[in-house]
Every structure is written in C-alpha cells, then in structure tokens.
Design a protein around this motif. Structure first.
Motif, PDB file in Angstrom:
ATOM      1  N   THR A 113       0.937  -1.242  -0.023  1.00 29.44           N
ATOM      2  CA  THR A 113       0.009  -0.043   0.022  1.00 29.44           C
ATOM      3  C   THR A 113       0.927   1.306   0.050  1.00 29.44           C
ATOM      4  O   THR A 113       0.692   2.223  -0.813  1.00 29.44           O
ATOM      5  N   PHE A 114       2.000   1.101   0.766  1.00 31.67           N
ATOM      6  CA  PHE A 114       2.909   2.360   0.797  1.00 31.67           C
ATOM      7  C   PHE A 114       3.478   2.445  -0.596  1.00 31.67           C
ATOM      8  O   PHE A 114       3.471   3.706  -1.103  1.00 31.67           O
ATOM      9  N   LEU A 115       3.995   1.481  -1.242  1.00 35.80           N
ATOM     10  CA  LEU A 115       4.643   1.505  -2.632  1.00 35.80           C
ATOM     11  C   LEU A 115       3.501   2.218  -3.585  1.00 35.80           C
ATOM     12  O   LEU A 115       3.792   3.010  -4.379  1.00 35.80           O
ATOM     13  N   ALA A 116       2.413   1.588  -3.365  1.00 38.96           N
ATOM     14  CA  ALA A 116       1.239   2.046  -4.444  1.00 38.96           C
ATOM     15  C   ALA A 116       1.157   3.302  -4.291  1.00 38.96           C
ATOM     16  O   ALA A 116       0.703   4.000  -5.390  1.00 38.96           O
ATOM     17  N   MET A 117       0.916   4.079  -2.948  1.00 38.51           N
ATOM     18  CA  MET A 117       0.748   5.447  -2.850  1.00 38.51           C
ATOM     19  C   MET A 117       1.585   5.997  -3.541  1.00 38.51           C
ATOM     20  O   MET A 117       1.710   7.199  -4.003  1.00 38.51           O
ATOM     21  N   LEU A 118       2.997   5.755  -3.395  1.00 46.72           N
ATOM     22  CA  LEU A 118       3.999   6.645  -4.036  1.00 46.72           C
ATOM     23  C   LEU A 118       4.090   6.615  -5.491  1.00 46.72           C
ATOM     24  O   LEU A 118       4.299   7.486  -6.120  1.00 46.72           O
ATOM     25  N   LEU A 119       3.729   5.271  -5.998  1.00 47.55           N
ATOM     26  CA  LEU A 119       3.646   5.192  -7.658  1.00 47.55           C
ATOM     27  C   LEU A 119       2.353   6.030  -8.082  1.00 47.55           C
ATOM     28  O   LEU A 119       2.624   6.568  -9.057  1.00 47.55           O
ATOM     29  N   TYR A 120       1.163   6.147  -7.234  1.00 46.82           N
ATOM     30  CA  TYR A 120       0.135   6.982  -7.822  1.00 46.82           C
ATOM     31  C   TYR A 120       0.493   8.299  -7.349  1.00 46.82           C
ATOM     32  O   TYR A 120       0.205   9.249  -8.309  1.00 46.82           O
ATOM     33  N   LEU A 121       1.232   8.547  -6.445  1.00 50.34           N
ATOM     34  CA  LEU A 121       1.764  10.204  -6.457  1.00 50.34           C
ATOM     35  C   LEU A 121       2.451  10.566  -7.559  1.00 50.34           C
ATOM     36  O   LEU A 121       2.257  11.494  -8.071  1.00 50.34           O
ATOM     37  N   SER A 122       3.481   9.847  -8.159  1.00 48.12           N
ATOM     38  CA  SER A 122       4.079  10.124  -9.220  1.00 48.12           C
ATOM     39  C   SER A 122       3.283  10.187 -10.441  1.00 48.12           C
ATOM     40  O   SER A 122       3.444  11.165 -11.193  1.00 48.12           O
ATOM     41  N   ALA A 123       2.264   9.240 -10.615  1.00 50.63           N
ATOM     42  CA  ALA A 123       1.324   9.299 -11.766  1.00 50.63           C
ATOM     43  C   ALA A 123       0.495  10.459 -11.409  1.00 50.63           C
ATOM     44  O   ALA A 123       0.041  11.093 -12.698  1.00 50.63           O
ATOM     45  N   ALA A 124       0.234  10.929 -10.468  1.00 51.38           N
ATOM     46  CA  ALA A 124      -0.668  12.092 -10.437  1.00 51.38           C
ATOM     47  C   ALA A 124      -0.224  13.365 -10.830  1.00 51.38           C
ATOM     48  O   ALA A 124      -0.735  14.337 -11.070  1.00 51.38           O
ATOM     49  N   VAL A 125       1.092  13.287 -10.616  1.00 51.56           N
ATOM     50  CA  VAL A 125       1.963  14.403 -11.221  1.00 51.56           C
ATOM     51  C   VAL A 125       2.270  14.407 -12.687  1.00 51.56           C
ATOM     52  O   VAL A 125       2.084  15.323 -13.473  1.00 51.56           O
TER      53      VAL A 125
ATOM     54  N   LEU B 257      -8.669  13.816 -18.919  1.00 53.13           N
ATOM     55  CA  LEU B 257      -9.564  14.730 -17.617  1.00 53.13           C
ATOM     56  C   LEU B 257     -10.094  13.455 -16.592  1.00 53.13           C
ATOM     57  O   LEU B 257      -9.551  13.454 -15.373  1.00 53.13           O
ATOM     58  N   VAL B 258     -10.519  12.454 -17.118  1.00 47.93           N
ATOM     59  CA  VAL B 258     -11.390  11.320 -16.149  1.00 47.93           C
ATOM     60  C   VAL B 258     -10.024  10.625 -15.755  1.00 47.93           C
ATOM     61  O   VAL B 258     -10.221  10.411 -14.363  1.00 47.93           O
ATOM     62  N   ILE B 259      -8.925  10.264 -16.528  1.00 49.78           N
ATOM     63  CA  ILE B 259      -7.877   9.498 -15.994  1.00 49.78           C
ATOM     64  C   ILE B 259      -7.269  10.261 -14.854  1.00 49.78           C
ATOM     65  O   ILE B 259      -6.855   9.975 -13.776  1.00 49.78           O
ATOM     66  N   ALA B 260      -7.001  11.742 -15.145  1.00 49.30           N
ATOM     67  CA  ALA B 260      -6.264  12.542 -14.224  1.00 49.30           C
ATOM     68  C   ALA B 260      -7.331  12.615 -12.844  1.00 49.30           C
ATOM     69  O   ALA B 260      -6.446  12.418 -11.620  1.00 49.30           O
ATOM     70  N   VAL B 261      -8.524  12.971 -12.997  1.00 54.73           N
ATOM     71  CA  VAL B 261      -9.329  12.870 -11.723  1.00 54.73           C
ATOM     72  C   VAL B 261      -9.204  11.809 -10.785  1.00 54.73           C
ATOM     73  O   VAL B 261      -9.040  11.562  -9.584  1.00 54.73           O
ATOM     74  N   PHE B 262      -9.407  10.723 -11.671  1.00 60.38           N
ATOM     75  CA  PHE B 262      -9.397   9.179 -10.933  1.00 60.38           C
ATOM     76  C   PHE B 262      -8.087   8.583 -10.407  1.00 60.38           C
ATOM     77  O   PHE B 262      -8.244   7.999  -9.508  1.00 60.38           O
ATOM     78  N   THR B 263      -7.025   9.197 -10.978  1.00 65.29           N
ATOM     79  CA  THR B 263      -5.690   9.027 -10.394  1.00 65.29           C
ATOM     80  C   THR B 263      -5.642   9.769  -9.303  1.00 65.29           C
ATOM     81  O   THR B 263      -5.157   9.091  -8.169  1.00 65.29           O
ATOM     82  N   CYS B 264      -6.158  11.007  -8.771  1.00 68.35           N
ATOM     83  CA  CYS B 264      -5.972  11.559  -7.693  1.00 68.35           C
ATOM     84  C   CYS B 264      -6.858  10.988  -6.593  1.00 68.35           C
ATOM     85  O   CYS B 264      -6.624  10.792  -5.508  1.00 68.35           O
ATOM     86  N   ALA B 265      -7.980  10.458  -7.187  1.00 65.57           N
ATOM     87  CA  ALA B 265      -8.947   9.829  -6.269  1.00 65.57           C
ATOM     88  C   ALA B 265      -8.387   8.443  -5.780  1.00 65.57           C
ATOM     89  O   ALA B 265      -8.470   8.279  -4.655  1.00 65.57           O
ATOM     90  N   ASN B 266      -7.650   7.766  -6.526  1.00 65.41           N
ATOM     91  CA  ASN B 266      -7.121   6.548  -6.132  1.00 65.41           C
ATOM     92  C   ASN B 266      -5.829   6.832  -5.298  1.00 65.41           C
ATOM     93  O   ASN B 266      -5.441   5.953  -4.314  1.00 65.41           O
ATOM     94  N   LEU B 267      -5.166   8.096  -5.456  1.00 64.13           N
ATOM     95  CA  LEU B 267      -3.965   8.315  -4.508  1.00 64.13           C
ATOM     96  C   LEU B 267      -4.369   8.577  -3.172  1.00 64.13           C
ATOM     97  O   LEU B 267      -4.039   8.088  -2.095  1.00 64.13           O
ATOM     98  N   VAL B 268      -5.801   9.294  -3.047  1.00 59.03           N
ATOM     99  CA  VAL B 268      -6.309   9.379  -1.741  1.00 59.03           C
ATOM    100  C   VAL B 268      -6.850   8.196  -1.207  1.00 59.03           C
ATOM    101  O   VAL B 268      -6.618   8.070   0.254  1.00 59.03           O
ATOM    102  N   LEU B 269      -7.254   7.415  -1.837  1.00 58.21           N
ATOM    103  CA  LEU B 269      -7.716   6.052  -1.043  1.00 58.21           C
ATOM    104  C   LEU B 269      -6.656   5.284  -0.600  1.00 58.21           C
ATOM    105  O   LEU B 269      -6.785   4.504   0.253  1.00 58.21           O
ATOM    106  N   TYR B 270      -5.242   5.069  -1.327  1.00 58.51           N
ATOM    107  CA  TYR B 270      -4.332   4.518  -1.084  1.00 58.51           C
ATOM    108  C   TYR B 270      -3.818   5.148   0.332  1.00 58.51           C
ATOM    109  O   TYR B 270      -3.197   4.290   0.970  1.00 58.51           O
ATOM    110  N   PHE B 271      -3.708   6.460   0.289  1.00 53.30           N
ATOM    111  CA  PHE B 271      -3.135   7.136   1.544  1.00 53.30           C
ATOM    112  C   PHE B 271      -4.107   6.743   2.673  1.00 53.30           C
ATOM    113  O   PHE B 271      -3.666   6.275   3.643  1.00 53.30           O
TER     114      PHE B 271
END
Length: 302
Positions: free
Chosen positions: A228-240, A271-285
């Motif tokens: 979960t920690f690694l997934a959060m970091l990966l999604y953080l990079s993708a969200a940027v 836009l959909v991908i960007a929004v849901f990437t941020c949503a999953n980042l919040v969920l993993y955190f």
C-alpha cells in the motif's frame, strides 16, 4: 451425499443482511424487467448497464440461495470475505450504472419512441438508484465493528481494496477510449503504474477471498502495508506526471477543444484519468493510514 448437507436456514431471511439481499433481488429483477419491456438499451454504455444489473442479480441470487441452504460451507472460499467484497463491488457497479443510464438514455423531452419509453427509463433509474442503497446497507451491516472478529475484507482497508480496483477499471476504460497515452513515454509509465497496482490489489483480494493468506510463507499483513505504501508513491508520481503531459502547453492541450465530439474526445478521457488518479491516490493514502492503525492496535492489544 451432498443433499444431506442441505438444511433450510431461516437466519439469512430474518436478519438485516437477508432483508437487504431480498431488496436487492426484488429491485434488480424489476430493473431488468423494465429495461427488457420498454425502456431499452443500446451501444456500449447501455450494454454495460444491462451487464451490471444481470451480473449483480445472478450473483446475489446464488449468494442468497447458498446462505439459506447452508451449502456455502462446501465452497473452498472464505464466505464472509467473499460476500462483503461482492456487496462492495455491486454497490460501486450500481452507482455507475445509475449515473450512466440516465446520462445517455434519459432526456427531459419525449424520445421518438414516445413518452411512455421515457417514463420507463425514469423508473429504471429510480429502481437502480434505490438498489445502490440496498447493497450499501449490506456493506454497512457486515462491516467491521469494534469488539467483533471479522474477515479482512470487512475492514475499511479491505473495502478500500475493492474501491481501488474498481477505480483502476474506470481508468483503464478511459485509457482505451482514445486517450493518446502512447504519445509520450511518461504517460506510458503511468499506464504501467495503473496496471501494476491493479494487478497486486486483485491478488490481495483474491488471496483473502480464497482463504489462502494463512498458508503464505510471509506475514500477509506486513506485505499489504508495504504494498500500500509503494502503491501510494507510484500513484503520487502518476498524479504529477499524467496532468503535466496531458494538459501542459508543451505536451498537450490545456483546454477542451471546441470541435471535440462528445464521448470520443481524447481530452475528456485524459481528464477522467487525471481525476480518478488523484482519487485513487487519496484512497491508497487512507488505506495506508488505516492499515497502520490496525497494526498498532493489534500490537498494543498483544
């Protein structure tokens, strides 16, 4: 003889979970009947909605039947983990179907088929929306409560795993809808992130539902926290990375093009991908925070 194991169990009918499942079956059957009778469906979005209603109805019927007959004890899975995971998945699927169907099939004015068709489509939307609450009620009833021993999927962390995988499926759908992700290497990296995290999340859910976590040669709870920690970091990079290479002037288009057709516009998919990437980042955190809390409480109790 397998038939000797069949005993009628009234508890699933008289309990809150049983009442929720009977409502799910009633509303699901009504929704499918209305669509088949006159409301109708077409194209990819309509087919998806019909699949959701049929799939959830079929699995709920099987779950209800196995619970009433107590035959679920013959299945090589963790029954409680399976039912709560499916209820969470069905809730999410019904929510999307209840949004997609009226968006693409419901209009304020009467369609060419007549006002009766519009009324049936309104009824379909209402039944589907109410059924969301029926599945949500089952999740609420079976979720982990203080002082009760439950399966991992009934905890907040387990339920979040289902939501994370579902959101990843939405991202994949947007990627497949002419998202132009292959134009830049960094956006291809984002696809790798989505795919990797989705695959591991599905493995975690599958191992839990199958009841195989105890046979693993490593501590499953520690593995889940580290992943979960690694997934959060990966999604953080993708969200940027994804918004930069999709909406920055140098690599993409900041605003939506005026001549972009509805439903087939790459900018909308991005836009959909960007929004849901941020949503999953919040969920993993959130998942990481809750997983650490579970470990801290369990270690303190020990």
């Amino acid at each position: 003889n397998p038939l000797s194991l069949v005993h009628f169990n009234s508890k699933p009918i008289l309990s809150g979970v049983g009442a929720a499942r009977m409502c799910q079956l009633l509303l699901g059957c009504t929704t499918m009947a209305l669509v088949a009778h006159s409301a109708g469906f077409s194209a990819t979005y309509g087919t998806y909605c019909m699949f959701v209603w049929c799939f959830c109805f079929a699995v709920t019927l099987v779950v209800f039947t196995l619970d009433v007959t107590r035959l679920h004890g013959c299945m090589p899975i963790s029954w409680d983990n399976f039912t709560v995971a499916f209820a969470m998945l069905a809730t999410l699927m019904y929510v999307t179907a209840s949004i997609v169907y009226p968006v693409y099939f419901l209009r304020s004015d009467c369609p060419a088929e007549g006002c009766e068709v519009r009324n049936y489509r309104i009824a379909v939307t209402v039944c589907s929306s109410v059924c969301c609450f029926a599945y949500g009620a089952e999740v609420f009833i079976t979720r982990a409560k203080p002082g009760h021993v439950v399966g991992y999927m009934a905890t907040v962390s387990g339920l979040l795993k289902v939501v994370q995988a579902f959101i990843a499926c939405i991202i994949f759908g947007a990627l497949a809808n002419d998202s132009e992700y292959n134009r830049h290497i960094p956006t291809q990296y984002c696809v790798v992130v989505y795919s990797l995290c989705f695959a591991v999340t599905v493995v975690v859910v599958t191992l839990t539902v199958s009841g195989r976590t105890s046979s693993l040669r490593f501590p499953f709870d520690r593995f889940v926290v580290i992943y979960t920690f690694l997934a959060m970091l990966l999604y953080l990079s993708a969200a940027v990375v994804w918004p930069v290479f999709s909406f920055d002037k140098k690599y993409g288009t900041p605003g939506r093009p005026e001549n972009c057709p509805r439903g087939k516009c790459p900018w909308d998919s991005k836009l959909v991908i960007a929004v849901f990437t941020c949503a999953n980042l919040v969920l993993y955190f959130t998942d990481l925070v809750y997983s650490q809390r579970i470990r801290f409480v369990s270690h303190s109790a020990a």
